[in-house]
Design an enzyme around this catalytic site. Sequence first.
Site, PDB file in Angstrom:
ATOM      1  N   LEU A 190     -10.178   4.077  -0.444  1.00 12.62           N
ATOM      2  CA  LEU A 190     -10.073   3.051   0.643  1.00 12.62           C
ATOM      3  C   LEU A 190      -8.453   2.931   1.075  1.00 12.62           C
ATOM      4  O   LEU A 190      -8.127   2.699   2.214  1.00 12.62           O
ATOM      5  CB  LEU A 190     -10.659   1.472   0.295  1.00 12.62           C
ATOM      6  CG  LEU A 190     -10.457   0.415   1.392  1.00 12.62           C
ATOM      7  CD1 LEU A 190     -11.523   0.973   2.584  1.00 12.62           C
ATOM      8  CD2 LEU A 190     -10.951  -0.728   0.915  1.00 12.62           C
TER       9      LEU A 190
ATOM     10  N   HIS B 236      13.357  -8.821   0.763  1.00  6.12           N
ATOM     11  CA  HIS B 236      12.166  -8.267   1.314  1.00  6.12           C
ATOM     12  C   HIS B 236      12.143  -7.965   2.638  1.00  6.12           C
ATOM     13  O   HIS B 236      11.086  -7.496   3.301  1.00  6.12           O
ATOM     14  CB  HIS B 236      11.112  -9.459   1.064  1.00  6.12           C
ATOM     15  CG  HIS B 236      11.076  -9.705  -0.447  1.00  6.12           C
ATOM     16  ND1 HIS B 236      11.775 -10.811  -0.878  1.00  6.12           N
ATOM     17  CD2 HIS B 236      10.528  -9.266  -1.525  1.00  6.12           C
ATOM     18  CE1 HIS B 236      11.469 -11.047  -2.336  1.00  6.12           C
ATOM     19  NE2 HIS B 236      10.712 -10.082  -2.541  1.00  6.12           N
TER      20      HIS B 236
END
Length: 747
Positions: free
Chosen positions: A17, A687
């Site tokens: 997936l 980030h």
Amino acid sequence: MRTTIIGFPRIGENRELKFATEKYFSGELSSEELEDFAKDLRQKHWQLIKESGIDEIPSNDFSFYDTTLDTTCLLNIVPQEVAKLNLTDTERYFALARGYQGQKGDIKARPMKKWFNTNYHYIVPKFEKETNIFVSGDKLFKEYYEAKALGIDTRPVLIGPFTLLQLSEFEPGTDRKKITDQLITAYGEILDKLKDLGAEWIQLDEPSLVKDLTTEELAEFKAIYERLLTDQEIKVLLQTYFGDIRDAYETVINLPFAGIGLDFVEGRKTAELVAQGFPKDKILFAGVVNGKNIWRNHYQQTIETLKDFDQKKLILTTSCSLLHVPFTTENEVFPDEIKQHFAFAKEKLTELVDLATILAGNREALKDNQALFAKTRFTENQAVQKKIRELTEQDYTRKPAFQEREAIQKQAFDFPVLPTTTIGSFPQTREVKLTRAKYKRQELSQEAYDQFIAQQINEWLNWQEKIGLDVLVHGEFERNDMVEYFGQNLSGYLFSKNGWVQSYGTRGVKPPIIWGDVAREKPITVKWSTYAQEQTDKIVKGMLTGPVTILNWSFPREDISLKDSTLQIALAIQEEVLDLEKNGIRVIQIDEAALREKLPLRKTDWYSEYLDWSIPAFRLVHSKVQPTTQVHTHMCYSEFTDIIPAIDQMDADVISFEASRSNLAILDELKAQNFRTAVGPGVYDIHSPRVPSVNEIKETISKILAKVPLEKVWINPDCGLKTRGIPETKASLTNMTEAVKQVRKDL
Ligand code: GLN
Ligand code: ZN
């Protein structure tokens, strides 16, 4: 005796997936192709569960990203800024999960949070003033149909309204009562519709019930279900997990649920609660097979737990969704001697069936299991065990006390005010990763590999000196992962080949397994740390992962306590600390990125069940160093307002943490609680590739200085830089050191 599970790993046996979804992200698959792929995968999983002999099979436990996100899309809980973009359903779904940047607009991803006490993450739903809840999605129904077409009558699973409310963010001014009313109406419609489609059961997940609830919260839960469960004909299974429901038990058993799912593994009080009385008109879904760990179930113990219970009213299930364990042990290459002790998701299905047969009187399966547990699994490490037994208060106490050390270190290091440093790693470029992989596959000699790492270290040391950082790092180029790298050098650790577990979206983690007693086999970081220190006159910081983080990111043993396992790891890391010190490393950082991970869900258990041993375990690691050795620690978040005293009790000399995204709110609290450890609140967010300007960082620094005494402040980024590119890393750090120079001048 019947069997079921709460949910199954959706990512597939080989993470199919993940790869399909990432192909959709990169444009290689259309949304229709992705849908078709998912449909096949679901079928495969249902069939597998059925063939294993499980009687009742859930649906809608599948998700492309996260089931909480699925629920918000099912119920039209889509924030205005996303709703107003003209996105397709698939685009909207992934926009909420990952942000959207394209022709139709530019929006950020919804925040993501840890799912209770797991390493799985959910996308936080947001209720706004304008939210209008109704059943707008069809995934839930579609999956039910799909399975039915295969002849499988599933039990659709949905997060319950109470937990949904608990986990959500509310825009200020939002009418909670209106939201609740709309939710109840929508859930009512879902119940009716599923009933019409022919479903016998629906499972509503309410894990929030295992937390400490206030009287008001419990009343809210009760009110919701009293209104929802009126003359509906579908059977509702109230499913809880990740602990026992203690104070909520009375309320729960008195509501008209047809079934109640309780966790007998993590729920220490569950058996006791049930023994006090369980309503005769309900089915108990007994969660006896651990959905969170990879060990075989101890059949004898499990049947003991259930032997007094009316078997006609019992369905055996897992303690939580199997999404938290890897798919199957079949593809692992462990020798059988080892493998037989593990049960991943697929094997746990067989365990449930075994347990049902045993309870029905067929003892055959019990014998094998008894034999397995009678075996000595591994050779115990008597030396380590003895050391643990003989630990005394002194081993947990660093001397001299903090203040005295602080003065000694001020003199010994003579750092400028606002010393600058980074958190450890520098960008892991493609080249770095490829070289490491080649070395691992033995396509590169030790010599060539060492040369490569040394060259990386040299380049980055030179650059750090050039921009004027005060405490340098070697850059961690030799490490793949901050736990695996250590685990590989500790005895007692095992690594699976394919033991992936979903962490968030398409991202997985492959936690190593603590198999036996842990001990350090040989020095782990000494070589590269000392190499780096030899290249420069500046201080190079040694870099270690702390015992609590190593434990929390591994599959732990079940035959000894988490505490004892952590202490074993702590002793191993202690040896490493002392070795670094002996080899001339004067500043040592011990990362505890995952310290909060196993914090109990009930606040009342925080200290007695966890912090009372995990904080001392950290101290054990560094208690024996000289006063002139400076110990740093690092955390990847600033959400420790509620455990500030515990953080101080780690007794590190310096702590760095993520702060840039949380507006430095933590600093007020540190001040209020007389935090004494020196702090390095991250001055920019790592980030994102965005480069902060000199002025921006100067402003952040002055905000910090308004709250923390100058002599306690360190300047560093939020976290390690390994996921960043080189250009933005260099630009950001150059601006950071420049900002500090200017601030120092202005002081
Ligand atoms: N020293 C580690 C690094 O810089 C810390 C990583 C982390 O906190 N997650 O990569
Ligand atoms: Zn970090």
